[in-house]
Motif scaffolding. Structure first.
Motif, short mmCIF file in Angstrom:
data_model
loop_
_atom_site.label_atom_id
_atom_site.label_comp_id
_atom_site.label_asym_id
_atom_site.label_seq_id
_atom_site.Cartn_x
_atom_site.Cartn_y
_atom_site.Cartn_z
N ASP A 119 5.97 4.29 4.41
CA ASP A 119 6.38 2.85 3.72
C ASP A 119 8.02 2.97 3.31
N ILE A 172 10.16 2.51 0.17
CA ILE A 172 9.69 2.36 -1.13
C ILE A 172 10.86 1.57 -1.96
N THR A 193 5.57 5.93 -9.38
CA THR A 193 5.98 5.67 -8.03
C THR A 193 4.49 6.67 -7.29
N LEU A 200 2.45 8.01 -4.32
CA LEU A 200 2.41 8.40 -3.02
C LEU A 200 1.17 8.72 -2.43
N ARG A 237 -4.64 -0.83 -1.97
CA ARG A 237 -3.83 -2.04 -2.06
C ARG A 237 -4.88 -3.41 -2.28
N LYS A 246 -0.40 -0.73 -6.40
CA LYS A 246 0.70 -0.55 -5.60
C LYS A 246 0.84 0.88 -5.41
N PHE A 249 2.38 3.72 -2.11
CA PHE A 249 2.90 4.05 -0.88
C PHE A 249 2.42 5.06 0.05
N TYR A 250 2.52 4.82 1.26
CA TYR A 250 1.90 5.82 2.42
C TYR A 250 3.01 6.59 2.65
N ALA A 253 11.87 8.09 -2.16
CA ALA A 253 10.87 7.81 -3.27
C ALA A 253 11.56 7.69 -4.58
#
Length: 252
Positions: free
Chosen positions: A30, A32, A62, A64, A75, A80, A82-83, A95
């Motif tokens: 993703d 970021i 953040t 991951l 999600r 929230k 991120f992949y 990131a």
């Protein structure tokens, strides 16, 4: 980022058992769009507790996650995340790792945890790394990789249970808690000492045996000193029982 009790139940009962951490698939990482002082790798039954605690105190992280199915489900729950594979230095760079202060590695894959820690330590030496360890052997590997803040999964939970068992046997709360603190401090010290000799089997076994005996002696001496000094007077529950003033709060 905080999980409500319902979302927590969904995560623990259905998401985690079905979608554990898996190898990266063909999905692209993703983009970021945030920079936070903390990066958390993994948001399962371990990482989400760290994330919830940070969020509750006004600090965002953040997050991951390398399992694409897990990302999609989280999600849908309004979280929230991120992949991406955090063992890749370019992913950590995207990131915002240069601006981050802390990296929390909370996944249960021992090999991947070690790769992430080594990548971060090599490429981003300014980071302070906090890492989950599956057990003592895994903790040794992380310490050797330069990770100073290592947290074994079951240590604290085991000590909490031990404290409760001691209290049920009649020990005052202060005695039980102090014994657990002493045990933890001694065990952490021995973890770091034994790490340097773990490849010498005889030396390791000899020192480990001595460490066990030393700890038992320390705890017995500490208990004897507590009895002699009348320590633990702040333990309200025990005093109420001794003075006939009522039952402990937990039994009411």
């Amino acid at each position: 980022m905080a999980l409500t009790p319902l979302l927590l139940l969904l995560n623990e009962k259905w998401i985690q058992p079905r979608f554990g951490t898996k190898e990266q698939d063909d999905r692209q990482p993703d983009t970021i769009d945030e920079v936070c002082p903390v990066i958390i790798v993994g948001f399962g039954r371990f990482g989400h507790i760290v994330g919830r605690l940070l969020s509750a105190n006004g600090d965002n992280a953040t997050v991951l996650v390398v399992d694409s199915d897990h990302v999609d489900l989280l999600r849908k729950l309004g979280l929230k995340v991120f992949y991406g594979d955090a063992s890749r230095h370019d992913l950590l760079h995207s990131a915002g790792v240069e601006q981050a202060k802390l990296l929390v590695v909370a996944i249960d894959d021992e090999e991947r945890t070690l790769r992430i820690a080594e990548t971060a330590r090599t490429n981003f030496p300014h980071l302070t790394i906090f890492s989950r360890a599956r057990g003592r052997a895994h903790a040794y590997e992380l310490l050797e990789a330069g990770v100073d803040h290592v947290y074994r999964e079951t240590l604290d939970t085991s000590l909490v249970m031990g404290v409760d068992v001691l209290r049920k046997l009649g020990f005052r709360s202060y005695q039980a808690l102090r014994s657990a603190r002493t045990f933890r401090r001694h065990d952490e010290e021995q973890l770091r000492e034994l790490c340097h000799m773990r490849h010498d089997r005889k030396a390791y076994i000899d020192r480990a045996r001595q460490a066990i005996q030393d700890l038992e002696t320390i705890l017995r001496d500490e208990l004897a000193q507590t009895h002699d000094s009348g320590d633990g007077a702040w333990d309200v529950d025990s005093l109420l029982q001794e003075l006939g003033g009522g039952k402990p709060a937990g039994d009411r």
